[in-house]
Design an enzyme around this catalytic site. Structure first.
Site, PDB file in Angstrom:
ATOM      1  N   GLU A 120      11.308 -31.875  16.884  1.00  0.00           N
ATOM      2  CA  GLU A 120      12.755 -31.679  16.744  1.00  0.00           C
ATOM      3  C   GLU A 120      13.183 -31.795  15.284  1.00  0.00           C
ATOM      4  O   GLU A 120      14.336 -32.088  14.998  1.00  0.00           O
ATOM      5  CB  GLU A 120      13.523 -32.694  17.601  1.00  0.00           C
ATOM      6  CG  GLU A 120      13.343 -34.139  17.204  1.00  0.00           C
ATOM      7  CD  GLU A 120      12.154 -34.824  17.876  1.00  0.00           C
ATOM      8  OE1 GLU A 120      12.121 -36.063  17.859  1.00  0.00           O
ATOM      9  OE2 GLU A 120      11.282 -34.131  18.426  1.00  0.00           O
ATOM     10  N   ASP A 147      14.571 -27.433  25.332  1.00  0.00           N
ATOM     11  CA  ASP A 147      14.223 -26.175  24.643  1.00  0.00           C
ATOM     12  C   ASP A 147      15.468 -25.417  24.222  1.00  0.00           C
ATOM     13  O   ASP A 147      15.513 -24.821  23.136  1.00  0.00           O
ATOM     14  CB  ASP A 147      13.362 -25.310  25.569  1.00  0.00           C
ATOM     15  CG  ASP A 147      11.968 -25.875  25.773  1.00  0.00           C
ATOM     16  OD1 ASP A 147      11.583 -26.796  25.024  1.00  0.00           O
ATOM     17  OD2 ASP A 147      11.254 -25.397  26.681  1.00  0.00           O
ATOM     18  N   ASN A 204      15.684 -34.768  26.724  1.00  0.00           N
ATOM     19  CA  ASN A 204      14.614 -34.295  27.605  1.00  0.00           C
ATOM     20  C   ASN A 204      14.529 -35.124  28.877  1.00  0.00           C
ATOM     21  O   ASN A 204      14.356 -34.599  29.984  1.00  0.00           O
ATOM     22  CB  ASN A 204      13.270 -34.346  26.868  1.00  0.00           C
ATOM     23  CG  ASN A 204      13.038 -33.130  26.006  1.00  0.00           C
ATOM     24  OD1 ASN A 204      13.544 -32.050  26.289  1.00  0.00           O
ATOM     25  ND2 ASN A 204      12.279 -33.297  24.939  1.00  0.00           N
ATOM     26  N   ASP A 212      16.935 -33.593  11.675  1.00  0.00           N
ATOM     27  CA  ASP A 212      16.249 -34.114  12.858  1.00  0.00           C
ATOM     28  C   ASP A 212      17.286 -34.330  13.955  1.00  0.00           C
ATOM     29  O   ASP A 212      18.323 -34.965  13.721  1.00  0.00           O
ATOM     30  CB  ASP A 212      15.541 -35.437  12.512  1.00  0.00           C
ATOM     31  CG  ASP A 212      14.607 -35.885  13.628  1.00  0.00           C
ATOM     32  OD1 ASP A 212      13.403 -35.610  13.518  1.00  0.00           O
ATOM     33  OD2 ASP A 212      15.089 -36.484  14.603  1.00  0.00           O
TER      34      ASP A 212
END
Length: 424
Positions: free
Chosen positions: A303, A277, A268, A260
């Site tokens: 993620e 991304d 973000n 993770d």
């Protein structure tokens, strides 16, 4: 219009229809140019049959030559398209030799030393050779599935039809002196019927192959995450379940690694979703490269990633996770400001007995939760449950801290300590 002409129009009608279908398939699969070649080949064979019955103003001999040329190009295109369909290198030398040799022999026995029987033999031997070239190329792929095996058998039958049938009929009913009555002969009748049957069967096999290609593409799209290029959750669970069954049958060890990305929401928020991304794509690329062809890697959440590793015990899977963690945390991601560090946490579980995917993922997820809770950028190992359920042993892996440790040398050399604790 006599019955012979009606029978003669059967092949061009079938060929035109098959060519149209292949062209339609090509419109939907532009990445498969062999479909367009098949369409052109069938249309050329239709033109060749029509020119056998209808003489152009240029004269009978040139019309026959044009007809045979259409047949030759069609057969060569069909051979090349079928070979290309299965990823084989097109044998241009063999195809060119047979095609040009057949045409040269036809011209010799048409214009230099006219002989209809030898023209028939020359062209049929050339087409038979092309069929056997296809069979030779398909020999190495015939075990891949029923369509490959069917095309291999049909290629052999086609070669036998062109060579053996022609020889038997010419010996029994030949020689042929002219085209008078030729189109009512046993040779021409059997040629029309056998060609119609074989062309239909070959086309149906190729239709099945094209349909299977579409189904595989749709399945790949349904099971693949477009951003990372890895399997999505559905695809990962299906592939992983199959691999677990195989490992259980073969008595092979298997381990699961969950990963993770740390503080991904902050990435973000600070740098934008496009940067996020790129982070996912970069991590997925490293994971896919490390997993190789034997491991099953997937993006199972926003993620969150998973890798199922066959032939790996808990120690091997831990080393795999540590390698990915170290490689990723030490590198940089394109599109992020220099010095921006992105890390990941890992949970590792080795399969016990014939444990299924769901409990294995649950144990790896518990280990991952501990890694996230205890500072992130680390690897945690799931404890192995006792078959009696009375005691449990946990292995925890964390960065080596100053102040000494009783960890083994191999672990200490990598900056990792380990400790055992019993749970009741």
């Amino acid at each position: 219009m006599d019955t012979g002409l009606l029978t003669g129009l059967l092949n061009p009608t079938i060929a035109l229809a098959l060519g149209a279908v292949f062209l339609m398939l090509w419109f939907y699969q532009r990445h498969c140019p062999y479909l367009a070649v098949l369409a052109a080949s069938y249309w050329l064979s239709a033109a060749g049959f029509l020119l056998q019955y209808f003489t152009l103003p240029i004269g009978m001999a040139p019309t026959k030559l044009l007809s045979v040329t259409c047949f030759t190009i069609a057969a060569s295109g069909l051979a090349g398209a079928i070979v290309t369909r299965y990823g084989r290198r097109v044998p241009f030398v063999a195809i060119g030799f047979l095609a040009s040799g057949g045409l040269a022999a036809f011209c010799w026995f048409m214009f230099i030393q006219p002989d209809l029987t030898w023209r028939i033999l020359a062209m049929n031997f050339a087409f038979g050779g092309l069929s056997l070239v296809i069979a030779a190329e398909l020999r190495v792929v015939r075990d891949r599935g029923p369509t490959e095996m069917m095309l291999f058998v049909l290629s052999l039958l086609s070669g036998l039809n062109f060579v053996a049938r022609t020889l038997v009929i010419v010996i029994a009913h030949g020689p042929y002196q002219s085209y008078d009555g030729f189109y009512a002969s046993s040779y021409w009748t059997t040629a029309l019927l056998s060609h119609a049957l074989l062309s239909l069967l070959i086309a149906l096999s190729l239709f099945c192959a094209a349909a299977l290609d579409v189904m595989k593409t749709l399945k790949a799209e349904a099971y693949t995450d477009p951003l990372s290029g890895l399997l999505n959750r559905r695809g990962f669970e299906e592939r992983a379940t199959h691999l677990l069954q195989h490992c259980a049958t073969a008595k092979l060890p298997v381990a699961l690694v969950l990963a993770d990305l740390d503080h991904f929401k902050a990435v973000n928020d600070l740098h934008g979703h496009a940067a996020g991304d790129r982070v996912i794509a970069d991590f997925a690329a490293k994971l896919r490269s490390a997993a190789g062809t034997s491991g099953v890697a997937g993006r199972i959440g926003g993620e969150e990633f998973a890798v199922l590793l066959p032939l790996s015990d808990l120690g091997a899977a831990r080393l795999f996770a540590e390698a990915i963690r170290t490689l990723y945390s030490a590198g940089s991601v394109d599109g992020l400001p220099p010095g921006t560090r992105v890390t990941a946490s890992f949970g590792v579980a080795a399969r016990t007995g014939e444990e299924g995917l769901e409990p294995l993922m649950r144990r790896a997820d518990e280990a991952l939760y501990k890694a996230k809770r205890n500072g992130r950028d680390s690897v945690r190992l799931s404890y192995e449950r006792s078959p009696h359920g009375r005691s449990e042993t946990a292995l925890v892996v964390e960065p080596l801290k100053a102040g000494g440790s009783s960890a083994p040398r191999a672990f200490a050399a990598k900056g990792i300590t380990w400790r055992r604790r019993n749970r009741s």
